[in-house]
Motif scaffolding. Structure first.
Motif, PDB file in Angstrom:
ATOM      1  N   THR A  62       0.824  -1.217   0.000  1.00 48.17           N
ATOM      2  CA  THR A  62       0.000   0.000   0.000  1.00 48.17           C
ATOM      3  C   THR A  62       0.859   1.269   0.000  1.00 48.17           C
ATOM      4  N   MET A  63       2.139   1.132  -0.310  1.00 49.76           N
ATOM      5  CA  MET A  63       3.007   2.308  -0.364  1.00 49.76           C
ATOM      6  C   MET A  63       2.600   3.202  -1.524  1.00 49.76           C
ATOM      7  N   CYS A  64       2.775   4.508  -1.343  1.00 52.93           N
ATOM      8  CA  CYS A  64       2.427   5.492  -2.372  1.00 52.93           C
ATOM      9  C   CYS A  64       3.679   6.225  -2.838  1.00 52.93           C
ATOM     10  N   ARG A  65       3.627   6.666  -4.068  1.00 55.16           N
ATOM     11  CA  ARG A  65       4.748   7.430  -4.613  1.00 55.16           C
ATOM     12  C   ARG A  65       4.869   8.746  -3.860  1.00 55.16           C
ATOM     13  N   ASP A  66       6.103   9.121  -3.547  1.00 53.57           N
ATOM     14  CA  ASP A  66       6.353  10.358  -2.811  1.00 53.57           C
ATOM     15  C   ASP A  66       7.409  11.172  -3.550  1.00 53.57           C
ATOM     16  N   PRO A  67       7.145  12.446  -3.834  1.00 50.64           N
ATOM     17  CA  PRO A  67       8.101  13.255  -4.598  1.00 50.64           C
ATOM     18  C   PRO A  67       9.431  13.451  -3.887  1.00 50.64           C
ATOM     19  N   ASP A  68       9.452  13.314  -2.568  1.00 49.43           N
ATOM     20  CA  ASP A  68      10.686  13.485  -1.803  1.00 49.43           C
ATOM     21  C   ASP A  68      11.325  12.159  -1.397  1.00 49.43           C
ATOM     22  N   ASN A  69      10.838  11.063  -1.987  1.00 51.86           N
ATOM     23  CA  ASN A  69      11.357   9.725  -1.647  1.00 51.86           C
ATOM     24  C   ASN A  69      11.262   9.429  -0.163  1.00 51.86           C
ATOM     25  N   ASP A  70      10.209   9.938   0.463  1.00 47.90           N
ATOM     26  CA  ASP A  70      10.027   9.709   1.900  1.00 47.90           C
ATOM     27  C   ASP A  70       9.346   8.353   2.105  1.00 47.90           C
ATOM     28  N   TYR A  71      10.131   7.294   1.933  1.00 46.22           N
ATOM     29  CA  TYR A  71       9.609   5.940   2.026  1.00 46.22           C
ATOM     30  C   TYR A  71      10.118   5.254   3.286  1.00 46.22           C
ATOM     31  N   ASP A  72       9.245   4.502   3.887  1.00 46.99           N
ATOM     32  CA  ASP A  72       9.566   3.769   5.108  1.00 46.99           C
ATOM     33  C   ASP A  72       9.440   2.273   4.812  1.00 46.99           C
ATOM     34  N   ILE A  73      10.570   1.593   4.673  1.00 45.37           N
ATOM     35  CA  ILE A  73      10.579   0.168   4.388  1.00 45.37           C
ATOM     36  C   ILE A  73      10.794  -0.570   5.707  1.00 45.37           C
ATOM     37  N   ASP A  74       9.844  -1.407   6.090  1.00 49.33           N
ATOM     38  CA  ASP A  74       9.939  -2.153   7.350  1.00 49.33           C
ATOM     39  C   ASP A  74      10.335  -3.594   7.075  1.00 49.33           C
ATOM     40  N   ASP A  75      11.409  -4.033   7.712  1.00 51.46           N
ATOM     41  CA  ASP A  75      11.907  -5.390   7.494  1.00 51.46           C
ATOM     42  C   ASP A  75      12.302  -5.989   8.840  1.00 51.46           C
ATOM     43  N   GLY A  76      11.404  -6.787   9.407  1.00 47.41           N
ATOM     44  CA  GLY A  76      11.652  -7.362  10.727  1.00 47.41           C
ATOM     45  C   GLY A  76      12.746  -8.410  10.712  1.00 47.41           C
ATOM     46  N   VAL A  77      13.620  -8.382  11.735  1.00 50.35           N
ATOM     47  CA  VAL A  77      14.682  -9.376  11.867  1.00 50.35           C
ATOM     48  C   VAL A  77      14.416 -10.203  13.127  1.00 50.35           C
ATOM     49  N   TYR A  78      14.457 -11.528  12.991  1.00 52.81           N
ATOM     50  CA  TYR A  78      14.059 -12.451  14.052  1.00 52.81           C
ATOM     51  C   TYR A  78      15.252 -13.270  14.553  1.00 52.81           C
ATOM     52  N   PHE A  79      15.286 -13.474  15.879  1.00 53.97           N
ATOM     53  CA  PHE A  79      16.302 -14.302  16.519  1.00 53.97           C
ATOM     54  C   PHE A  79      15.627 -15.310  17.445  1.00 53.97           C
ATOM     55  N   HIS A  80      16.364 -16.372  17.762  1.00 56.92           N
ATOM     56  CA  HIS A  80      15.904 -17.268  18.820  1.00 56.92           C
ATOM     57  C   HIS A  80      16.133 -16.576  20.163  1.00 56.92           C
ATOM     58  N   LYS A  81      15.184 -16.659  21.048  1.00 55.87           N
ATOM     59  CA  LYS A  81      15.335 -16.049  22.366  1.00 55.87           C
ATOM     60  C   LYS A  81      16.560 -16.605  23.079  1.00 55.87           C
ATOM     61  N   LYS A  82      16.790 -17.910  22.977  1.00 53.31           N
ATOM     62  CA  LYS A  82      17.906 -18.542  23.684  1.00 53.31           C
ATOM     63  C   LYS A  82      19.268 -18.029  23.218  1.00 53.31           C
ATOM     64  N   ASP A  83      19.306 -17.445  21.995  1.00 56.51           N
ATOM     65  CA  ASP A  83      20.572 -16.930  21.470  1.00 56.51           C
ATOM     66  C   ASP A  83      20.853 -15.502  21.915  1.00 56.51           C
ATOM     67  N   LEU A  84      19.815 -14.805  22.351  1.00 60.09           N
ATOM     68  CA  LEU A  84      19.984 -13.396  22.711  1.00 60.09           C
ATOM     69  C   LEU A  84      20.405 -13.270  24.176  1.00 60.09           C
ATOM     70  N   VAL A  85      21.677 -13.500  24.405  1.00 57.45           N
ATOM     71  CA  VAL A  85      22.242 -13.382  25.753  1.00 57.45           C
ATOM     72  C   VAL A  85      23.444 -12.448  25.704  1.00 57.45           C
ATOM     73  N   GLY A  86      23.692 -11.766  26.804  1.00 56.81           N
ATOM     74  CA  GLY A  86      24.809 -10.839  26.875  1.00 56.81           C
ATOM     75  C   GLY A  86      26.126 -11.534  27.152  1.00 56.81           C
ATOM     76  N   ASP A  87      27.180 -10.726  27.337  1.00 54.03           N
ATOM     77  CA  ASP A  87      28.518 -11.272  27.567  1.00 54.03           C
ATOM     78  C   ASP A  87      28.593 -12.111  28.836  1.00 54.03           C
ATOM     79  N   ARG A  88      27.763 -11.784  29.825  1.00 56.47           N
ATOM     80  CA  ARG A  88      27.799 -12.511  31.095  1.00 56.47           C
ATOM     81  C   ARG A  88      26.730 -13.605  31.176  1.00 56.47           C
ATOM     82  N   GLY A  89      26.079 -13.869  30.054  1.00 58.17           N
ATOM     83  CA  GLY A  89      25.098 -14.942  30.021  1.00 58.17           C
ATOM     84  C   GLY A  89      23.688 -14.543  30.389  1.00 58.17           C
TER      85      GLY A  89
END
Length: 348
Positions: A62-89
């Protein structure tokens, strides 16, 4: 209502929807960001994303043409929760996860460095557009019925249950259930284009997502494109007269608007009323094509419709001359053929 259906459809196809070249360029930018992020995460020894999911108006188309190229491209990035740990675990906070993605996608080649926003990481491009990277984690829970899976967004308030696919799936369901899902999407784009037709409106009018929700709710299909757009405008305006609250379609209890007197929804209602009033002359018995197209120009703050009329007028003036020339050539050819058949040529 004076029939401008062909003109309204032409406006959508030529000035509203994104041309294929722009769509291809957006896909290339999306893909390059994905490669950049994967490489950055790998180089930093960080977790690998399990998938990317396009979302928002980019996913819903549903994006529309914009003369100023004011476009917002949304691209979600997914991780496993178990992988998202800090340096100390310890488990990464939502802010830490967003910073991890920001640092990984920043390869030092951007004129303006990517930024951590409240619900995403934003990557800026020189031409004016940007790519938003919302960060999600996949949560697996053991229950008596087996594993249950849900997703959570790295939001400013912490990890919030959400999934980019839910809105896209909802929109496709709405289109499938409508009388004409293809036309619904076109009318959706037209209304978003109208809401962005004046720069002074952009910070004060309802969001594109809010307009999409209202369009699916009050869409009025019609064989005439202009009637479909007009009738949908009236239906949405009347709905907002009754209630300014726009509920989030996939998050129970959440709303897109703020309170029962949301200023942005009220602004959209006012602008729809202005457009409806501007189109009143089209219902007059003596309305002409020139008057009708002038009204549509005023609605969208464009010269597209008037220029179409000028092209038609130039073509109508040129047509008799072209026909006359063709007739003269035909007559000349016929005469030459007659002479040749009678043996009256120079070399007879």
């Amino acid at each position: 209502m004076f029939d401008c259906a062909v003109d309204v459809r032409a406006y959508h196809d030529q000035d509203v929807t994104l041309p294929k070249s722009e769509q291809d360029a957006m896909r290339d930018r999306r893909d390059s960001n994905r490669r950049r992020l994967r490489n950055g995460l790998d180089k930093a020894g960080k977790p690998k994303p399990i998938e990317f999911v396009k979302q928002g108006s980019y996913a819903m188309k549903t994006m529309c043409r914009d003369p100023d190229n004011d476009y917002d491209i949304d691209d979600g990035v997914y991780f496993h929760k178990k992988d998202l740990v800090g340096d100390r675990g310890a488990e990464m906070t939502s802010l830490q996860a967003r910073w991890m993605v920001r640092d990984a996608v920043d390869d030092g080649k951007f004129k303006r460095a990517p930024e951590v926003r409240s619900n995403c990481v934003r990557v800026f491009y020189e031409k004016g557009y940007h790519v938003d990277l919302p960060v999600y984690r996949r949560v697996v829970t053991d229950t008596v019925f087996g594993e249950e899976v849900h997703h959570e967004l790295a939001a400013s308030s912490g990890w919030k249950r959400s999934d980019a696919r839910d809105v896209s799936d909802w929109y496709e369901d709405q289109r499938a259930a409508s009388a004409d899902g293809i036309q619904l999407r076109r009318i959706n784009r037209d209304l978003k284009k109208y809401a962005r037709s004046r720069y002074s409106w952009r910070g004060s009018i309802l969001s594109g997502f809010g307009i999409s929700v209202l369009t699916t709710e009050k869409f009025r299909a019609n064989d005439r494109e202009d009637r479909a757009l007009y009738d949908t405008m009236v239906a949405i305006r009347d709905r907002l007269n009754w209630n300014l609250v726009v509920a989030h379609p996939v998050t129970p209890g959440d709303t897109i608007t703020s309170g029962s007197d949301d200023a942005k929804a009220r602004c959209f209602r006012e602008k729809l009323t202005e457009a409806i009033d501007t189109l009143k002359p089209l219902f007059d018995a003596d309305c002409t094509r020139e008057k009708a197209l002038n009204c549509w120009d005023k609605v969208f703050a464009t010269t597209f419709f008037g220029e179409r009329l000028e092209e038609e007028q130039r073509a109508s003036v040129a047509a008799p001359a072209i026909i006359g020339s063709a007739a003269l050539l035909s007559a000349t050819a016929a005469a030459a053929s007659a002479v040749s058949s009678a043996g009256g040529g120079r070399h007879a």
